[in-house]
Enzyme design. Structure first.
Site, PDB file in Angstrom:
ATOM      1  N   ARG A 166      41.904  73.178  26.510  1.00 50.13           N
ATOM      2  CA  ARG A 166      42.208  74.566  26.130  1.00 50.13           C
ATOM      3  C   ARG A 166      42.575  74.621  24.654  1.00 50.13           C
ATOM      4  NH1 ARG A 166      46.946  76.212  28.550  1.00 50.13           N
ATOM      5  NH2 ARG A 166      46.634  78.264  27.679  1.00 50.13           N
ATOM      6  N   LYS A 231      52.075  66.056  32.667  1.00 49.73           N
ATOM      7  CA  LYS A 231      50.777  66.667  32.996  1.00 49.73           C
ATOM      8  C   LYS A 231      49.876  65.704  33.765  1.00 49.73           C
ATOM      9  CE  LYS A 231      47.073  69.298  30.757  1.00 49.73           C
ATOM     10  NZ  LYS A 231      46.864  70.309  29.713  1.00 49.73           N
ATOM     11  N   ARG A 367      56.091  76.473  26.489  1.00 50.47           N
ATOM     12  CA  ARG A 367      56.852  75.218  26.526  1.00 50.47           C
ATOM     13  C   ARG A 367      58.294  75.515  26.886  1.00 50.47           C
ATOM     14  NH1 ARG A 367      59.844  75.322  21.986  1.00 50.47           N
ATOM     15  NH2 ARG A 367      58.946  76.248  20.107  1.00 50.47           N
TER      16      ARG A 367
END
Ligand code: BTN
Length: 372
Positions: A166, A231, A367
Site C-alpha cells: 500500500r 504484521k 499508528r
C-alpha cells in the site's frame, strides 16, 4: 535474453508470454522470451531451471549434482549456480561433497491441483494460475482483468520481483516462505458499491489464519493482519471501472509464512510469521482456506455490503480504544482514540472534544500514539 520467468497465462503487455491449459486449471508454460522486459527489478530473475530443481529437492533428501545435471540437461556448474541463486534469494541449500544437494527445511511448493482438492466444492469459484515468478501478482492480474479474465481468477506466485504494498511501498517476500496471491472479483454494481471491500478481505484472511492459530490474528484498519501488534499479512486492493456500472477489484494478499533475517531487516515495522506462531499448516491448505473464507465473505458482502460483517470486524479490531494518530494524504496528522469503523468501513476517531469523526481512503495510515 531474459530466461526463466514463468509468466501469467495471459499475454503480459511487456513480456509477451502465452498460456497453457490443463483440465480447467491453468499452469504456466515456463517458456522464455527473447524480448527484454522493462519492469524494474528488485531481485535477479530466476534461472529457468530454478523452480523445477527446487521442486526436485522438496523431498528433503540429498540429490547428487551429476544426477541433477543429467536429469535437467545442465552442467554441474550450472546446477551449482542455480542453487547459489536460490541461496541468494534466501533459501537454505546444503551442499555436501560426495552426497550432493538437499534442502534442510523442505518447502511445500504451490500446487494448483492440491489447492483445488482442499477447496472441495468451492473449487468452481476460482480459476487457478500457479506462477513461479512474476513482477507482482496484482500487476499481472490487473493486466489480465483488462484483457477479460473472468471473475474468480487467481494468480499465486512463488516469487515476486516487484511486489507492491500500500501507499507505493515495496512488498518483500521470501522464496518458499510467503504466500503471495491476487484474486479478481467483478461487480456490476459499480465502484460505489465497493465501500468496505478491503476490510472484508482482511476479515476473511484473519478467519483463515485463526482456523490454525492459537494466537488470534487481529485487524488493523483498513486491512492489515496483526498478531500481538506485529504484521502477519498485508492486503492491496486495486479497483477500476464505472461508478455505477461494471467494475472490478484485484485483491492482493501477502502473508508471512517463514521469514528470514534479510527480510525482517528489509521491513521497517514489527513483523511476525506463522512459523514463530507455531502454525505448521501447509501453504496449499492455507491458500485454500484463504480462498474459502474470501468466497464466503464476498458472498455476504455482495448481498448485504460491509454492514453485515461489521460486528465480526469490530470483534477482531486490534486498535479499539487505543490512542492513535492518523497520517492523512495531505500530510496532516490527527490524533484521538480509535473507535472502530462505521457501516461503510470508515475509521472512527474520537477527538479531544469527544466528537466521532469518520475517515476513509486507502492512502491514510494509522499508528499507535507514541510509536513511529
Ligand atoms: C501492504 O500491507 O502494504 C499490502 C501488501 C500486499 C502484498 C501483496 S503480495 C500479492 C499481491 N501482489 C503485490 O504486488 N502485492 C500484493
Amino acid at each position: 535474453m531474459k530466461v526463466g520467468h514463468r509468466q501469467t497465462p495471459y499475454t503480459h503487455p511487456r513480456c509477451n508470454k502465452t498460456p497453457s491449459q490443463k483440465e480447467g486449471v491453468f499452469y504456466c508454460s515456463g517458456k522464455s522470451t527473447s524480448r527484454a522486459c522493462k519492469i524494474r527489478r528488485v531481485h535477479t530473475r530466476p534461472h529457468k531451471a530454478l523452480f523445477p530443481l527446487l521442486r526436485r529437492l522438496s523431498d528433503g533428501r540429498f540429490h547428487s549434482g551429476q544426477a541433477l545435471a543429467d536429469e535437467f540437461g545442465l552442467s554441474r556448474a550450472s546446477i551449482f549456480n542455480v542453487f547459489s541463486q536460490a541461496e541468494a534469494m534466501g533459501l537454505a541449500i546444503h551442499a555436501v561433497r560426495g552426497r550432493g544437494y538437499r534442502m534442510p527445511e523442505p518447502v511445500e511448493w504451490l500446487d494448483g491441483a492440491a489447492v483445488e482438492r482442499h477447496l472441495g466444492a468451492a473449487n468452481g469459484a476460482y480459476t487457478i494460475h500457479v506462477l513461479d515468478s512474476v513482477d507482482s501478482t496484482n500487476t499481472a492480474l490487473m493486466a489480465a482483468a483488462l484483457s477479460g479474465a473472468v471473475d474468480g481468477t487467481l494468480f499465486c506466485a512463488e516469487h515476486q520481483h516487484t511486489g507492491r504494498g500500500r501507499r507505493g511501498r515495496q512488498w518483500h517476500s521470501v522464496l518458499g516462505g510467503s504466500l503471495t496471491f491476487s484474486v479478481l472479483w467483478r461487480f456490476d454494481t459499480g465502484l460505489q458499491s465497493l465501500a468496505g471491500l478491503s476490510l472484508v478481505v482482511g476479515l476473511a484472511i484473519a478467519r483463515a489464519v485463526n482456523r490454525h492459530s492459537r494466537h488470534t490474528a487481529r485487524l488493523k484498519w483498513p486491512n492489515d493482519i496483526l498478531v500481538d501488534y506485529r504484521k502477519l499479512a498485508g492486503i492491496l486492493v486495486e479497483v477500476q471501472g464505472d461508478m455505477h456500472g461494471a467494475a472490478f477489484a484485484v485483491v492482493g494478499v501477502g502473508l508471512n509464512v517463514r521469514l528470514n533475517e534479510a527480510q525482517r531487516d528489509a521491513v521497517d515495522q514489527a513483523v511476525v510469521d506463522l512459523a514463530e506462531m507455531g502454525v505448521t499448516v501447509g501453504r496449499n491448505q492455507l491458500l485454500a482456506d484463504c480462498l474459502l473464507e474470501l468466497n464466503a465473505a464476498l458472498s455476504v458482502f455482495r448481498q448485504h455490503g460491509f454492514a453485515a460483517l461489521r460486528e465480526e470486524w469490530l470483534a477482531l479490531d486490534a486498535y479499539a480504544g487505543r490512542a492513535v494518530a492518523l497520517a492523512l494524504p495531505d500530510a496532516r496528522s490527527v490524533q484521538g482514540v480509535a473507535c472502530g469503523v462505521d457501516e461503510t468501513g470508515a475509521f472512527l476517531l474520537r477527538d479531544a472534544q469527544s466528537i466521532l469523526n469518520p475517515y476513509s481512503g486507502g492512502e491514510i495510515s494509522l499508528r499507535l500514539e507514541g510509536t513511529r
